[in-house]
Design a protein around this motif. Structure first.
Motif, short mmCIF file in Angstrom:
data_model
loop_
_atom_site.label_atom_id
_atom_site.label_comp_id
_atom_site.label_asym_id
_atom_site.label_seq_id
_atom_site.Cartn_x
_atom_site.Cartn_y
_atom_site.Cartn_z
N ILE A 1 0.86 -1.20 0.00
CA ILE A 1 0.00 0.00 0.00
C ILE A 1 0.89 1.24 0.00
O ILE A 1 1.82 1.34 0.80
CB ILE A 1 -0.93 0.01 1.23
CG1 ILE A 1 -1.86 -1.21 1.20
CG2 ILE A 1 -1.74 1.29 1.28
CD1 ILE A 1 -2.73 -1.31 -0.03
N PRO A 2 0.63 2.21 -0.87
CA PRO A 2 1.45 3.42 -0.93
C PRO A 2 1.52 4.15 0.42
O PRO A 2 0.59 4.09 1.23
CB PRO A 2 0.74 4.27 -1.98
CG PRO A 2 0.02 3.28 -2.84
CD PRO A 2 -0.41 2.19 -1.90
N GLU A 3 2.63 4.83 0.62
CA GLU A 3 2.89 5.50 1.90
C GLU A 3 1.79 6.49 2.32
O GLU A 3 1.41 6.51 3.50
CB GLU A 3 4.24 6.21 1.85
CG GLU A 3 4.90 6.38 3.20
CD GLU A 3 5.37 5.07 3.82
OE1 GLU A 3 5.73 5.09 5.00
OE2 GLU A 3 5.37 4.03 3.14
N PRO A 4 1.24 7.30 1.42
CA PRO A 4 0.19 8.23 1.87
C PRO A 4 -1.02 7.54 2.48
O PRO A 4 -1.56 8.00 3.49
CB PRO A 4 -0.19 8.97 0.58
CG PRO A 4 1.04 8.89 -0.27
CD PRO A 4 1.61 7.54 0.01
N GLN A 5 -1.43 6.41 1.91
CA GLN A 5 -2.57 5.67 2.47
C GLN A 5 -2.21 5.01 3.80
O GLN A 5 -3.00 5.01 4.74
CB GLN A 5 -3.08 4.63 1.48
CG GLN A 5 -3.86 5.21 0.31
CD GLN A 5 -2.98 5.49 -0.88
OE1 GLN A 5 -1.86 5.99 -0.74
NE2 GLN A 5 -3.47 5.18 -2.06
N ALA A 6 -1.00 4.46 3.86
CA ALA A 6 -0.55 3.85 5.11
C ALA A 6 -0.45 4.89 6.22
O ALA A 6 -0.82 4.64 7.37
CB ALA A 6 0.80 3.15 4.90
N ASP A 7 0.04 6.07 5.86
CA ASP A 7 0.14 7.15 6.85
C ASP A 7 -1.25 7.63 7.29
O ASP A 7 -1.44 8.01 8.46
CB ASP A 7 0.92 8.33 6.26
CG ASP A 7 2.41 8.04 6.17
OD1 ASP A 7 2.89 7.09 6.82
OD2 ASP A 7 3.10 8.78 5.43
#
Length: 212
Positions: free
Chosen positions: A97-103
């Motif tokens: 999962i891309p970092e922005p969504q994980a964040d």
């Protein structure tokens, strides 16, 4: 688990299923049921308000939001919210999962007990907080119809939720009381031991090495 509750579909993607399986391995039935109720109540609120949100990310945030209360994810130095947030972000990263969504999921979990802020943030953060508030302290209870509440409880029973939840939260807080100062988590310690007093902010300010 039920596939759909009062119009809310439980996410069934590979990530959603694996997230639920991981959390179920470590949490009691009480905490797991609470976590799914948080998702359903949060999603209901989002639909009622016509808010666009990512159902899968909201589901993962709801599932992991209390994972920091269990021994496998407990740390000595972080608030339990951060322990759960870290676990969720690691899980999402491991699934590409891309970092922005994980964040975003990290923020939703990290802030889920913080009063007065999450409701003004992105929908996944606001709805995680809203789901927690209605299920734990009843804020927004009357925004749901009796039929909606009954369907959620039928699918994911509360059992002796009030007593069991306070016990689990208290055990976590007592293990690392220094992480509860300035948060609602201190209430669990104070309820358990009224003689315990947290550091006072004014005292700490006056005790600094600054001359004025």
């Amino acid at each position: 688990m039920a596939d759909q509750i009062s119009g809310i579909k439980i996410p069934d993607s590979k990530i959603a299923r694996e997230a639920a399986e991981l959390v179920r391995q470590h949490e009691s039935e009480m905490l797991f049921n609470h976590s799914v109720r948080v998702f359903v109540f949060g999603a209901m609120r989002g639909l009622r308000q016509n808010v666009k949100f990512d159902s899968e990310l909201l589901y993962v945030a709801a599932l992991f939001h209390d994972l920091g209360l269990v021994d496998a994810y407990h740390t000595q130095t972080k608030r339990f919210e951060l322990d759960g947030a870290d676990a969720a972000r690691d899980f999402l990263r491991s699934h590409g999962i891309p970092e922005p969504q994980a964040d975003l999921v990290w923020e939703a979990i990290a802030l889920h007990t913080t009063p007065g802020i999450p409701q003004f943030m992105r929908p996944e953060i606001a709805l995680t907080n809203a789901g927690v508030l209605v299920d734990v302290v009843g804020i927004g209870y009357d925004d749901y119809t009796p039929e909606q509440r009954e369907q959620v409880i039928a699918a994911f029973p509360r059992g002796d939720f009030k007593n069991e939840f306070v016990k689990v939260q208290t055990c976590s807080a007592l293990k690392k009381p220094q992480t509860t100062f300035g948060t609602v988590n201190f209430d669990y310690i104070e309820y358990h031991d009224p003689s315990f007093h947290k550091p006072n902010a004014c005292t700490r300010i006056h005790s600094t090495p600054w001359k004025s």
